[in-house]
Design an enzyme around this catalytic site. Structure first.
Site, PDB file in Angstrom:
ATOM      1  CE  LYS A  58      -0.965 -10.866  -1.088  1.00  0.00           C
ATOM      2  NZ  LYS A  58       0.068 -10.533  -0.738  1.00  0.00           N
ATOM      3  CD  GLU A 113     -11.910  -2.867   7.275  1.00  0.00           C
ATOM      4  OE1 GLU A 113     -11.550  -4.090   6.804  1.00  0.00           O
ATOM      5  OE2 GLU A 113     -11.343  -2.324   8.174  1.00  0.00           O
ATOM      6  N   GLY A 172       0.155  -6.208  -1.006  1.00  0.00           N
ATOM      7  CA  GLY A 172      -0.857  -5.459  -1.091  1.00  0.00           C
ATOM      8  C   GLY A 172      -0.568  -3.979  -1.475  1.00  0.00           C
ATOM      9  NE  ARG A 173       4.120  -2.805   3.184  1.00  0.00           N
ATOM     10  CZ  ARG A 173       3.711  -3.916   3.694  1.00  0.00           C
ATOM     11  NH1 ARG A 173       2.340  -4.263   3.510  1.00  0.00           N
ATOM     12  NH2 ARG A 173       4.725  -4.738   4.045  1.00  0.00           N
ATOM     13  CD  GLU A 210       0.167  -2.508   5.714  1.00  0.00           C
ATOM     14  OE1 GLU A 210       0.349  -2.669   4.524  1.00  0.00           O
ATOM     15  OE2 GLU A 210      -0.597  -2.391   6.322  1.00  0.00           O
ATOM     16  CG  HIS A 232      -1.148  29.453   2.030  1.00  0.00           C
ATOM     17  ND1 HIS A 232      -0.988  30.950   2.220  1.00  0.00           N
ATOM     18  CD2 HIS A 232      -0.622  29.124   0.844  1.00  0.00           C
ATOM     19  CE1 HIS A 232      -0.334  31.449   0.838  1.00  0.00           C
ATOM     20  NE2 HIS A 232      -0.227  30.415   0.081  1.00  0.00           N
ATOM     21  CE  LYS A 286      -6.418  -6.534   8.922  1.00  0.00           C
ATOM     22  NZ  LYS A 286      -5.847  -7.342   7.913  1.00  0.00           N
TER      23      LYS A 286
HETATM   24  O1  LIG Z   1      -6.309  -6.778  -0.030  1.00  0.00           O
HETATM   25  P1  LIG Z   1      -7.048  -7.284   1.171  1.00  0.00           P
HETATM   26  O2  LIG Z   1      -6.658  -8.723   1.361  1.00  0.00           O
HETATM   27  O3  LIG Z   1      -8.340  -6.952   1.265  1.00  0.00           O
HETATM   28  O4  LIG Z   1      -5.990  -6.305   2.393  1.00  0.00           O
HETATM   29  C1  LIG Z   1      -6.145  -4.961   2.324  1.00  0.00           C
HETATM   30  C2  LIG Z   1      -5.196  -4.384   3.323  1.00  0.00           C
HETATM   31  O5  LIG Z   1      -5.426  -4.691   4.596  1.00  0.00           O
HETATM   32  C3  LIG Z   1      -4.555  -5.595   5.900  1.00  0.00           C
HETATM   33  O6  LIG Z   1      -4.869  -5.127   6.881  1.00  0.00           O
HETATM   34  C4  LIG Z   1      -3.198  -5.078   5.313  1.00  0.00           C
HETATM   35  O7  LIG Z   1      -2.599  -4.230   6.453  1.00  0.00           O
HETATM   36  C5  LIG Z   1      -2.736  -4.140   4.170  1.00  0.00           C
HETATM   37  O8  LIG Z   1      -1.561  -4.588   3.451  1.00  0.00           O
HETATM   38  C6  LIG Z   1      -3.691  -4.759   2.807  1.00  0.00           C
HETATM   39  O9  LIG Z   1      -3.782  -3.861   1.882  1.00  0.00           O
END
Ligand SMILES: O=P(O)(O)OC[C@H]1O[C@H](O)[C@H](O)[C@@H](O)[C@@H]1O
Length: 543
Positions: free
Chosen positions: A206, A212, A267-268, A353, A384, A504
């Protein structure tokens, strides 16, 4: 603003719970033969039996009154119409617009939301069609066989979960893989056996600023260029999904190959838009639109059904009931479908979240418990492993069981055995087995207490005709709205996630201390400083 826990509806529920807590589900069923009929609700293709919950008609009335008191009706209308209900970021919350039917208009803050959504969907469908047909080729002219989605959090869990769920619908011979972790094992392992000439990378972020994702994307680009021997190969093998065109261009991806979305999609909540590009390439534009129709059907149900017959409202209220009035710590989600193996992980981000907050939307501290903790594994594997605790442990763990009538493929009646297990578990959890029943079966007296199955453990059973793009959309929308209902009762902003930021920033501050040749500089605390020293020593030894 008064806290919801001060409302008379809250106290009424607390009093009612004290009276109901001593009653067993066995009694609730015995006292009320019409219970199952009344405690069954349908929404789209989803059939929910919630009769195995520790509730009566009175409980439901009180819970619905609580929802009214919390202003749920107005909040639903506010969300769908694009009011800025994400107050801490001053944004509209419009994931429901991602599945607007063609022809329906929606303008918010001067933006033609409906038009923009359909323009992106059309662009995705056009591109997916070209990749699927082989018209879009890699740099050396070969058709794409593998799509690697690089993203994390909402830019990974949604498409990864949905691709796994719908892999039987992936009909173009194109497989997807998902890379998310900054652990090099993830990208290295994923690329190891791939043919660069036939691999397409979808960089999904986003913000396009996530460490990452950008790091993995750089490694992927290097891998590709090294193998194909030309920088120009990048434009045939990399596309981006993002809200940030500038950063996409900075990374070196042609913004003509970028699929956009907007700040009003969390994002979610995003894989039914452009973040679902890898999924769409696998299953095709038509199946993707069927999935959107499923989402939409539940949106409409949520928006219009009376609360007493509204599946997300009822399930959300039940979540509040156990979290706040029974002190339940967690909720298990148990899909009886191997294809839904990633569903609990996906739901963890969605619910935790969204609702893992300790201040209300107005900044005051919350009083109630918030944020259900979701966990689970597909049935029957969990049986199990951890069901022992569900049946005989000391904790109350409400559980959602999700089953499907038709398998995609069956062998030896396996699917019926799978479903028999689901049904047996929910029955055993609710009704248990008494000491008398066990003794009557001839168990030695000393063993009887160990074999007692207390029962009275609440479950929802969701039955679905078949796992398809449409029903997957319905299931996801159901849980999205459950989260919304709970967040509304608790009075929190379910659409920000400030709690993930500090770690972060600190990681970026710490990284140089781990790698530099200089003695470690300041660490944020003595424990971390000691760990940095140990890590550096071990790293040096390993080199
Ligand atoms: O889609 P991005 O901007 O890379 O974000 C990826 C993810 O990282 C963040 O730390 C948020 O906690 C998430 O809500 C998000 O989906």
């Amino acid at each position: 603003m008064a806290d919801i826990t001060e409302a008379p509806e809250w106290s009424a529920l607390a009093e009612h719970q004290a009276a109901l807590a001593t009653r067993h589900l066995r009694d609730l069923f015995a006292d009320d033969p019409g219970r199952v009929g009344r405690m069954t609700v349908t929404a789209g293709d989803l059939h929910l039996d919630y009769s195995k919950h520790r509730v009566t008609g009175e409980t439901l009335g009180l819970l619905v009154a609580l929802a009214e008191r919390a202003g749920l009706r107005e909040r639903i209308a506010a969300m769908f119409s694009g009011e800025h209900i994400n107050v801490s970021e001053d944004r509209a919350v419009l994931h429901t617009a991602l599945r607007l039917p063609p022809g329906e208009a929606l303008t918010v803050d001067g933006q033609d939301v409906a038009g923009d959504v359909h323009a992106v969907l059309d662009k995705m469908a056009e591109f997916s069609g070209r990749v699927r047909s082989g018209e879009w080729t890699g740099f050396t002219g070969k058709p794409i066989r593998t799509v690697v989605n690089i993203g994390i959090g909402g830019s990974d869990l949604g498409p990864a979960m949905a691709y796994e769920a719908l892999r039987d619908f992936a009909d173009a011979g194109i497989a997807c893989r998902f890379v998310s972790n900054i652990d090099p094992a993830d990208i290295v392992g994923t690329l190891a056996d791939l043919d660069p000439e036939r691999t397409l990378f979808v960089i999904s972020s986003k913000t396009f600023g996530t460490l990452e994702t950008l790091t993995n994307a750089k490694v992927a680009r290097q891998w590709l260029v090294e193998r194909l021997g030309d920088d120009k190969a990048v434009s045939r093998h990399f596309v981006a999904v993002s809200t940030n065109a500038e950063r996409v261009a900075d990374f070196g991806i042609d913004t003509g190959n970028m699929f956009g979305f907007w700040d009003w999609v969390g994002g979610r909540y995003s894989f039914d838009g452009a973040i679902g590009l890898s999924l769409m390439i696998a299953i095709g534009g038509e199946a993707f639109r069927e999935m959107l129709a499923g989402f939409r059907e539940i949106d409409e149900h949520f928006r219009t059904a009376p609360f007493e017959a509204n599946m997300p409202v009822l399930m959300g209220l039940l979540g509040v009931w156990y979290t706040d009035f029974f002190g339940a710590q967690t909720r298990a989600v148990l899909p009886y479908s191997q294809r839904l193996s990633r569903f609990p992980a996906y739901l963890q981000q969605l619910t935790m979240e969204s609702n893992g907050k300790s201040v209300r939307a107005d900044g005051a501290p919350v009083v109630a418990q918030t944020g259900e903790i979701f966990w689970g594994e597909p049935g029957t594997n969990g049986q199990h492993a951890f069901y022992q605790l569900l049946h005989q442990g000391t904790r109350l763990v409400p559980a959602d069981f999700i089953g499907f009538a038709e398998p995609f493929a069956d062998r030896e009646g396996m699917h019926d055995l799978l479903t028999a297990n689901l049904l047996a578990q929910t029955s055993a959890l609710a009704f248990g087995k008494t000491a008398e029943e066990i003794a009557a079966e001839g168990a030695p007296a000393a063993v009887v207490p160990h074999k007692v199955m207390p029962g009275n453990r609440p479950t929802s059973t969701i039955l679905v005709p078949r796992l398809t793009p449409k029903t997957l959309g319905e299931l996801v929308a159901l849980y999205e709205h459950i989260v919304f209902v709970e967040g509304t009762i608790w009075g929190i902003d379910s659409f920000d996630q400030w709690g993930v930021e500090l770690g972060k920033v600190m990681a970026m501050d710490l990284a140089p201390a781990l790698t530099s040749a200089e003695p470690p500089s300041e660490a944020p605390d003595p424990s971390t400083a000691a760990l940095v020293r140990t890590y550096r020593e071990w790293r040096r030894r390993a080199v």
